[in-house]
Design a protein around this motif. Sequence first.
Motif, mmCIF file in Angstrom:
data_model
loop_
_atom_site.group_PDB
_atom_site.id
_atom_site.type_symbol
_atom_site.label_atom_id
_atom_site.label_comp_id
_atom_site.label_asym_id
_atom_site.label_seq_id
_atom_site.Cartn_x
_atom_site.Cartn_y
_atom_site.Cartn_z
ATOM 1 N N ARG A 187 0.853 -1.186 0.000
ATOM 2 C CA ARG A 187 0.000 0.000 0.000
ATOM 3 C C ARG A 187 0.886 1.232 0.000
ATOM 4 O O ARG A 187 1.852 1.316 0.728
ATOM 5 C CB ARG A 187 -0.903 -0.002 1.219
ATOM 6 N N THR A 188 0.538 2.199 -0.827
ATOM 7 C CA THR A 188 1.224 3.480 -0.851
ATOM 8 C C THR A 188 0.211 4.536 -0.486
ATOM 9 O O THR A 188 -0.798 4.690 -1.163
ATOM 10 C CB THR A 188 1.796 3.769 -2.256
ATOM 11 N N GLU A 189 0.448 5.260 0.597
ATOM 12 C CA GLU A 189 -0.443 6.351 0.981
ATOM 13 C C GLU A 189 0.079 7.637 0.370
ATOM 14 O O GLU A 189 1.274 7.883 0.326
ATOM 15 C CB GLU A 189 -0.499 6.500 2.500
ATOM 16 N N ILE A 190 -0.839 8.438 -0.094
ATOM 17 C CA ILE A 190 -0.488 9.737 -0.643
ATOM 18 C C ILE A 190 -0.738 10.768 0.460
ATOM 19 O O ILE A 190 -1.839 10.880 0.979
ATOM 20 C CB ILE A 190 -1.362 10.073 -1.874
ATOM 21 N N ILE A 191 0.306 11.511 0.822
ATOM 22 C CA ILE A 191 0.160 12.523 1.866
ATOM 23 C C ILE A 191 0.663 13.861 1.337
ATOM 24 O O ILE A 191 1.397 13.924 0.354
ATOM 25 C CB ILE A 191 0.923 12.135 3.153
ATOM 26 N N LEU A 192 0.267 14.925 1.993
ATOM 27 C CA LEU A 192 0.642 16.273 1.600
ATOM 28 C C LEU A 192 1.980 16.628 2.242
ATOM 29 O O LEU A 192 2.163 16.448 3.438
ATOM 30 C CB LEU A 192 -0.435 17.233 2.102
ATOM 31 N N ASN A 193 2.941 17.104 1.448
ATOM 32 C CA ASN A 193 4.208 17.535 2.044
ATOM 33 C C ASN A 193 4.115 19.011 2.431
ATOM 34 O O ASN A 193 3.090 19.660 2.247
ATOM 35 C CB ASN A 193 5.392 17.241 1.109
ATOM 36 N N SER A 194 5.188 19.575 2.977
ATOM 37 C CA SER A 194 5.158 20.935 3.514
ATOM 38 C C SER A 194 4.909 21.995 2.438
ATOM 39 O O SER A 194 4.462 23.090 2.741
ATOM 40 C CB SER A 194 6.462 21.230 4.262
ATOM 41 N N ASN A 195 5.198 21.683 1.179
ATOM 42 C CA ASN A 195 4.954 22.642 0.093
ATOM 43 C C ASN A 195 3.520 22.589 -0.409
ATOM 44 O O ASN A 195 3.152 23.334 -1.309
ATOM 45 C CB ASN A 195 5.884 22.356 -1.089
ATOM 46 N N GLY A 196 2.715 21.710 0.152
ATOM 47 C CA GLY A 196 1.347 21.575 -0.331
ATOM 48 C C GLY A 196 1.223 20.618 -1.495
ATOM 49 O O GLY A 196 0.161 20.473 -2.077
ATOM 50 N N ASP A 197 2.329 19.999 -1.861
ATOM 51 C CA ASP A 197 2.314 19.026 -2.955
ATOM 52 C C ASP A 197 2.066 17.639 -2.380
ATOM 53 O O ASP A 197 2.403 17.361 -1.228
ATOM 54 C CB ASP A 197 3.664 19.009 -3.693
ATOM 55 N N TYR A 198 1.506 16.782 -3.213
ATOM 56 C CA TYR A 198 1.330 15.401 -2.783
ATOM 57 C C TYR A 198 2.609 14.623 -2.995
ATOM 58 O O TYR A 198 3.314 14.814 -3.983
ATOM 59 C CB TYR A 198 0.195 14.728 -3.570
ATOM 60 N N LYS A 199 2.926 13.776 -2.032
ATOM 61 C CA LYS A 199 4.071 12.881 -2.190
ATOM 62 C C LYS A 199 3.678 11.530 -1.608
ATOM 63 O O LYS A 199 2.918 11.454 -0.641
ATOM 64 C CB LYS A 199 5.320 13.417 -1.484
ATOM 65 N N PRO A 200 4.152 10.459 -2.198
ATOM 66 C CA PRO A 200 3.772 9.137 -1.680
ATOM 67 C C PRO A 200 4.538 8.783 -0.421
ATOM 68 O O PRO A 200 5.682 9.189 -0.239
ATOM 69 C CB PRO A 200 4.151 8.191 -2.827
ATOM 70 N N HIS A 201 3.875 8.064 0.460
ATOM 71 C CA HIS A 201 4.540 7.518 1.638
ATOM 72 C C HIS A 201 4.423 6.006 1.538
ATOM 73 O O HIS A 201 3.334 5.468 1.533
ATOM 74 C CB HIS A 201 3.883 8.004 2.931
ATOM 75 N N GLU A 202 5.535 5.337 1.436
ATOM 76 C CA GLU A 202 5.519 3.883 1.332
ATOM 77 C C GLU A 202 4.985 3.283 2.621
ATOM 78 O O GLU A 202 5.406 3.654 3.707
ATOM 79 C CB GLU A 202 6.921 3.340 1.049
ATOM 80 N N PHE A 203 4.049 2.388 2.471
ATOM 81 C CA PHE A 203 3.456 1.714 3.615
ATOM 82 C C PHE A 203 4.461 0.728 4.188
ATOM 83 O O PHE A 203 5.021 -0.086 3.476
ATOM 84 C CB PHE A 203 2.187 0.978 3.170
ATOM 85 N N ASP A 204 4.710 0.807 5.485
ATOM 86 C CA ASP A 204 5.666 -0.059 6.163
ATOM 87 C C ASP A 204 4.966 -0.647 7.377
ATOM 88 O O ASP A 204 4.713 0.053 8.357
ATOM 89 C CB ASP A 204 6.877 0.779 6.574
ATOM 90 N N ASP A 205 4.632 -1.943 7.314
ATOM 91 C CA ASP A 205 3.871 -2.548 8.409
ATOM 92 C C ASP A 205 4.635 -2.553 9.721
ATOM 93 O O ASP A 205 4.043 -2.393 10.784
ATOM 94 C CB ASP A 205 3.374 -3.953 8.039
#
Length: 156
Positions: free
Chosen positions: A13-31
């Motif tokens: 699973r890859t979650e898409i989160i907002l970075n500090s610039n307001g851009d979306y960046k993926p966060h690799e899911f790590d159980d």
Amino acid sequence: MTTETEVANGVQRTEIILNSNGDYKPHEFDDVELLHLFKDDIIYALKEYIDKCEHELVNAKERGKRKVDSWDYKTKSDCDDTFDYNSYKAMQEAIKLAEEEKFDEFTANMWWQTEMALAYVPKKWHRKPYTFRTLLEFVMEKSRHTMQLLIEEKKK
């Protein structure tokens, strides 16, 4: 927003989160990271669920037949329920394993009880970068997957 991509050992699973610039960046899911961040919350939920199960049995409106590993009872709100000793023991063991972060040793019943405990507790936590929903979905997937493995094993 969540996307899924196939990997060798199931779904990554890859979650898409907002970075500090307001851009979306993926966060690799790590159980491992997810369970580490929510370890105390999992332990809390299991303890709360154990307390609830004990309280309902002790304060039952009436107790039915006691079996070898369970006890049927009627709640104060006239609902039929069962105290299952194997599930109770699974929760106690899950707490011990969670305290040591040995989630890879959880049995199917431990994952199932963890799922029930997380659904029961009213407080829902977020541990950046993960939400409580991410945790609950992961635990649900683990619960279903380990149950499916048990079913397949019994068919052999």
